[in-house]
Design a protein around this motif. Structure first.
Motif, PDB file in Angstrom:
ATOM      1  N   ARG A  31       0.849  -1.196   0.000  1.00  0.00           N
ATOM      2  CA  ARG A  31       0.000   0.000   0.000  1.00  0.00           C
ATOM      3  C   ARG A  31       0.886   1.249   0.000  1.00  0.00           C
ATOM      4  O   ARG A  31       1.661   1.468   0.929  1.00  0.00           O
ATOM      5  CB  ARG A  31      -0.925   0.005   1.219  1.00  0.00           C
ATOM      6  N   HIS A  32       0.745   2.077  -1.050  1.00  0.00           N
ATOM      7  CA  HIS A  32       1.602   3.248  -1.206  1.00  0.00           C
ATOM      8  C   HIS A  32       0.795   4.491  -1.583  1.00  0.00           C
ATOM      9  O   HIS A  32       1.286   5.355  -2.288  1.00  0.00           O
ATOM     10  CB  HIS A  32       2.663   2.987  -2.277  1.00  0.00           C
ATOM     11  N   ASP A  33      -0.435   4.584  -1.103  1.00  0.00           N
ATOM     12  CA  ASP A  33      -1.298   5.704  -1.470  1.00  0.00           C
ATOM     13  C   ASP A  33      -1.054   6.897  -0.552  1.00  0.00           C
ATOM     14  O   ASP A  33      -0.286   6.836   0.407  1.00  0.00           O
ATOM     15  CB  ASP A  33      -2.777   5.280  -1.408  1.00  0.00           C
ATOM     16  N   GLN A  34      -1.756   7.996  -0.844  1.00  0.00           N
ATOM     17  CA  GLN A  34      -1.554   9.243  -0.099  1.00  0.00           C
ATOM     18  C   GLN A  34      -1.948   9.108   1.365  1.00  0.00           C
ATOM     19  O   GLN A  34      -1.287   9.671   2.238  1.00  0.00           O
ATOM     20  CB  GLN A  34      -2.355  10.371  -0.760  1.00  0.00           C
ATOM     21  N   ARG A  35      -3.009   8.377   1.643  1.00  0.00           N
ATOM     22  CA  ARG A  35      -3.459   8.218   3.030  1.00  0.00           C
ATOM     23  C   ARG A  35      -2.384   7.511   3.867  1.00  0.00           C
ATOM     24  O   ARG A  35      -2.111   7.900   5.012  1.00  0.00           O
ATOM     25  CB  ARG A  35      -4.770   7.425   3.047  1.00  0.00           C
ATOM     26  N   MET A  36      -1.794   6.481   3.287  1.00  0.00           N
ATOM     27  CA  MET A  36      -0.740   5.784   4.010  1.00  0.00           C
ATOM     28  C   MET A  36       0.484   6.683   4.171  1.00  0.00           C
ATOM     29  O   MET A  36       1.164   6.655   5.211  1.00  0.00           O
ATOM     30  CB  MET A  36      -0.354   4.498   3.282  1.00  0.00           C
ATOM     31  N   ALA A  37       0.770   7.497   3.157  1.00  0.00           N
ATOM     32  CA  ALA A  37       1.906   8.423   3.240  1.00  0.00           C
ATOM     33  C   ALA A  37       1.721   9.399   4.403  1.00  0.00           C
ATOM     34  O   ALA A  37       2.692   9.745   5.097  1.00  0.00           O
ATOM     35  CB  ALA A  37       2.062   9.170   1.926  1.00  0.00           C
ATOM     36  N   GLN A  38       0.488   9.842   4.630  1.00  0.00           N
ATOM     37  CA  GLN A  38       0.216  10.744   5.747  1.00  0.00           C
ATOM     38  C   GLN A  38       0.508  10.061   7.082  1.00  0.00           C
ATOM     39  O   GLN A  38       1.097  10.660   7.996  1.00  0.00           O
ATOM     40  CB  GLN A  38      -1.238  11.209   5.703  1.00  0.00           C
ATOM     41  N   ILE A  39       0.086   8.812   7.201  1.00  0.00           N
ATOM     42  CA  ILE A  39       0.316   8.064   8.434  1.00  0.00           C
ATOM     43  C   ILE A  39       1.802   7.854   8.662  1.00  0.00           C
ATOM     44  O   ILE A  39       2.317   8.023   9.779  1.00  0.00           O
ATOM     45  CB  ILE A  39      -0.443   6.722   8.375  1.00  0.00           C
ATOM     46  N   LEU A  40       2.534   7.498   7.607  1.00  0.00           N
ATOM     47  CA  LEU A  40       3.974   7.283   7.738  1.00  0.00           C
ATOM     48  C   LEU A  40       4.688   8.577   8.123  1.00  0.00           C
ATOM     49  O   LEU A  40       5.649   8.561   8.906  1.00  0.00           O
ATOM     50  CB  LEU A  40       4.534   6.717   6.438  1.00  0.00           C
TER      51      LEU A  40
END
Length: 245
Positions: A31-40
């Motif tokens: 999973r490499h979407d924007q939502r995951m990027a925010q969490i990371l």
């Protein structure tokens, strides 16, 4: 002691509102979407260790829950007992604004009530220990971080607790679909505890007897009642509206 949080919204809310409570994070390696990027990004900002794992490992950690590609290990929300209530109330520097749940049993409803309570500025939720939902992983997930911010106090004798609240000068306003007085015609300022009944049966008889006022939510449609978490949100935000005018 720690719990697992899972789901994008629950984990992001914990990282935003109580990052110190999160100790580790596991994310889906696909999973490499924007939502995951925010969490990371939030995890990196807080210095939290992140593990990249496969879907099966996440499924095992979240049990039957829908993890949406992310699981966090979080410090378990503090559990408050009946003996803690006086100290919680003594520390308040404003009028008490409390929520009492009289036997809500569905953890999804409890989680939704916690979330609404946090948003409305409630200082504590009070519920009986027996035959009522507690802070399960499901309730914590639905609460989206509110389980870490709103004290959840479980009491052995709700009737006794209600008497003690009244002795402190706190007005008890209970929701009852058969009440003559409406929520919107009731003064919800000052020291207040809103009392909500269980799914289906509503407030128990003894609980009703302890309430200073019983009120209803006016209904304009054909349904006879609302889900307890929806009704709780309506009552809390009407109280908040009055208290902030």
């Amino acid at each position: 002691m720690s719990d697992y949080l899972y789901g994008l919204h629950a984990v992001q809310a914990a990282l935003e509102r109580a990052p110190d409570s999160v100790t580790e994070l596991w994310v889906d390696n696909k999973r490499h979407d924007q939502r995951m990027a925010q969490i990371l990004a939030l995890a990196e900002q807080a210095g939290i260790t992140v593990h990249t794992v496969g879907k099966r490992e996440l499924e095992a950690m979240a049990a039957a829950g829908r993890h949406q590609g992310v699981v966090a290990r979080s410090a378990a929300p503090q559990r408050f007992q009946e003996a803690d209530l006086d100290a919680l109330l003594d520390r308040l520097d404003t009028h008490p604004f409390l929520l009492v749940l009289d036997g809500v049993t569905d953890p999804h409803n409890l989680g939704a009530c916690l979330r609404s309570a946090d948003a409305a500025g409630v200082q504590a939720i009070i519920a009986p220990k027996d035959r009522a939902a507690t802070l399960t992983p499901t309730a914590i997930k639905v609460a989206s971080g509110a389980a870490q911010t709103v004290p959840f106090v479980q009491v052995t004798n709700l009737s006794r607790t209600l008497r003690d609240l009244k002795e402190r000068g706190i007005w008890l306003v209970g929701l009852d679909g058969h009440a003559d007085q409406t929520l919107y015609a009731t003064d919800l300022n000052g020291p207040l505890a809103l009392v909500m009944g269980a799914e289906g049966q509503g407030l128990r008889r003894l609980t009703k007897e302890h309430c200073d006022f019983l009120v209803n939510i006016p209904m304009a449609g054909t349904v006879e009642s609302l889900n307890v978490s929806v009704a709780t949100g309506i009552c809390l935000f009407e109280a908040l509206r009055q208290r902030t005018v």
